[in-house]
Scaffold this motif. Sequence first.
Motif, mmCIF file in Angstrom:
data_model
loop_
_atom_site.group_PDB
_atom_site.id
_atom_site.type_symbol
_atom_site.label_atom_id
_atom_site.label_comp_id
_atom_site.label_asym_id
_atom_site.label_seq_id
_atom_site.Cartn_x
_atom_site.Cartn_y
_atom_site.Cartn_z
ATOM 1 N N LYS A 28 0.830 -1.207 0.000
ATOM 2 C CA LYS A 28 0.000 0.000 0.000
ATOM 3 C C LYS A 28 0.863 1.255 0.000
ATOM 4 C CE LYS A 28 -3.883 -2.096 2.526
ATOM 5 N NZ LYS A 28 -4.656 -2.087 3.804
ATOM 6 N N ILE A 29 1.884 1.239 0.850
ATOM 7 C CA ILE A 29 2.780 2.401 0.926
ATOM 8 C C ILE A 29 3.498 2.594 -0.403
ATOM 9 C CG2 ILE A 29 4.870 3.314 2.014
ATOM 10 C CD1 ILE A 29 3.975 1.970 4.606
ATOM 11 N N LEU A 30 3.942 1.488 -1.000
ATOM 12 C CA LEU A 30 4.652 1.568 -2.274
ATOM 13 C C LEU A 30 3.758 2.155 -3.365
ATOM 14 C CD1 LEU A 30 7.113 0.981 -4.010
ATOM 15 C CD2 LEU A 30 6.245 -1.350 -4.362
ATOM 16 N N ASN A 31 2.507 1.694 -3.423
ATOM 17 C CA ASN A 31 1.577 2.225 -4.419
ATOM 18 C C ASN A 31 1.296 3.708 -4.180
ATOM 19 O OD1 ASN A 31 0.199 0.175 -6.439
ATOM 20 N ND2 ASN A 31 0.571 -0.953 -4.556
ATOM 21 N N GLY A 32 1.153 4.075 -2.906
ATOM 22 C CA GLY A 32 0.941 5.483 -2.585
ATOM 23 C C GLY A 32 2.129 6.338 -2.987
ATOM 24 N N LEU A 33 3.327 5.809 -2.735
ATOM 25 C CA LEU A 33 4.538 6.533 -3.123
ATOM 26 C C LEU A 33 4.654 6.648 -4.640
ATOM 27 C CD1 LEU A 33 7.152 5.107 -0.589
ATOM 28 C CD2 LEU A 33 6.133 7.404 -0.604
ATOM 29 N N LEU A 34 4.226 5.609 -5.353
ATOM 30 C CA LEU A 34 4.277 5.662 -6.816
ATOM 31 C C LEU A 34 3.325 6.728 -7.361
ATOM 32 C CD1 LEU A 34 4.430 1.857 -7.710
ATOM 33 C CD2 LEU A 34 6.232 3.559 -8.058
ATOM 34 N N VAL A 35 2.149 6.831 -6.756
ATOM 35 C CA VAL A 35 1.196 7.866 -7.176
ATOM 36 C C VAL A 35 1.757 9.255 -6.878
ATOM 37 C CG1 VAL A 35 -1.078 8.881 -6.762
ATOM 38 C CG2 VAL A 35 -0.834 6.400 -6.941
ATOM 39 N N GLY A 36 2.195 9.443 -5.620
ATOM 40 C CA GLY A 36 2.742 10.740 -5.236
ATOM 41 C C GLY A 36 3.995 11.084 -6.023
ATOM 42 N N GLY A 37 4.859 10.072 -6.204
ATOM 43 C CA GLY A 37 6.079 10.304 -6.961
ATOM 44 C C GLY A 37 5.792 10.656 -8.410
ATOM 45 N N GLY A 38 4.776 10.003 -8.986
ATOM 46 C CA GLY A 38 4.412 10.316 -10.366
ATOM 47 C C GLY A 38 3.923 11.744 -10.514
ATOM 48 N N ILE A 39 3.139 12.200 -9.533
ATOM 49 C CA ILE A 39 2.649 13.579 -9.571
ATOM 50 C C ILE A 39 3.803 14.563 -9.425
ATOM 51 C CG2 ILE A 39 1.222 15.267 -8.368
ATOM 52 C CD1 ILE A 39 -0.658 12.950 -7.618
#
Length: 294
Positions: A227-238
């Motif tokens: 979950k944290i990894l997916n959240g980081l991927l979303v935030g990192g992409g933005i």
Amino acid sequence: MAAQPLSSPLAMINKYAKYGLHRYRKLHIFGKLFICLVVLFYICMSVFIIVVTPARIAQYSYDKARILASTRLGWLVLAGVMVCVSFPPLIGHTTLVTLCGFAYGMKGFFIGASASLVGSALAFVVLRFLFSEKLHAWSSQNQKWKALESVVTEKGLPLIILIRVSPFPPWVYSNSLFASIEAVKLWQFIVATFFIFPKILLHTFIGSKIAALSDGDQRGHMDTRTKILNGLLVGGGIVIAFIASWTVYNLVQSHIRHLDGFPPEVDELAAEAIEDYDEEAPLLSPTQVVGTIH
């Protein structure tokens, strides 16, 4: 005073905050009322999200996206809407590209890329066909536009590509910008549009990761680390999208201001023409802009 390229994200935010306030003050009372209603709408939307909870809204959105994806011609409807928002004054291209990823995963890239290419080409042809006379009358009296047309004519496709990948002006204004420059050919515009595909791919990826986090069933099968990894991927992409946009914009403005073979004042006027395009917008204003030669 000549405009200077933005040197930091904070400077860019400050610039557009001042620009927005300036535009608001120039609006008619009904325009100001409309802006107030929009702000009120977003306040009510924020309250709604807090009350209903983001999780329930995300699940509802995911369920509807699944219905769209399972519909036989759902992709065509989504692509059709994307084509429509390529025409001014409509907006929402980036949101729809993200929705492609949200509904179709990474396969949504092909929908977003194809619809973006078709929509921008149609906007280019239609705007140029409908406003050719107005454009000629307007550009013949505007020094900034003459400067921009001269550098585009001289530098050709490489410069067109650089301007196309810049985040400013935004999508719909960028389409009308190139339709406004008579030196730009349709084939050059289409080739330049291919260079925004990495941006479309990034937003599709962001949408696909948001979808994975929106579905309660998928979240239930994720451990905390995932979950944290997916959240980081979303935030990192933005964050990557923002930094890339800021960097490209500054590089394009700097490049135009230092073109070889042109006097500095011509380079400066050409850069200002792009910076101020959404304000002057020769194909979007209800009347021809006159008296702009200083």
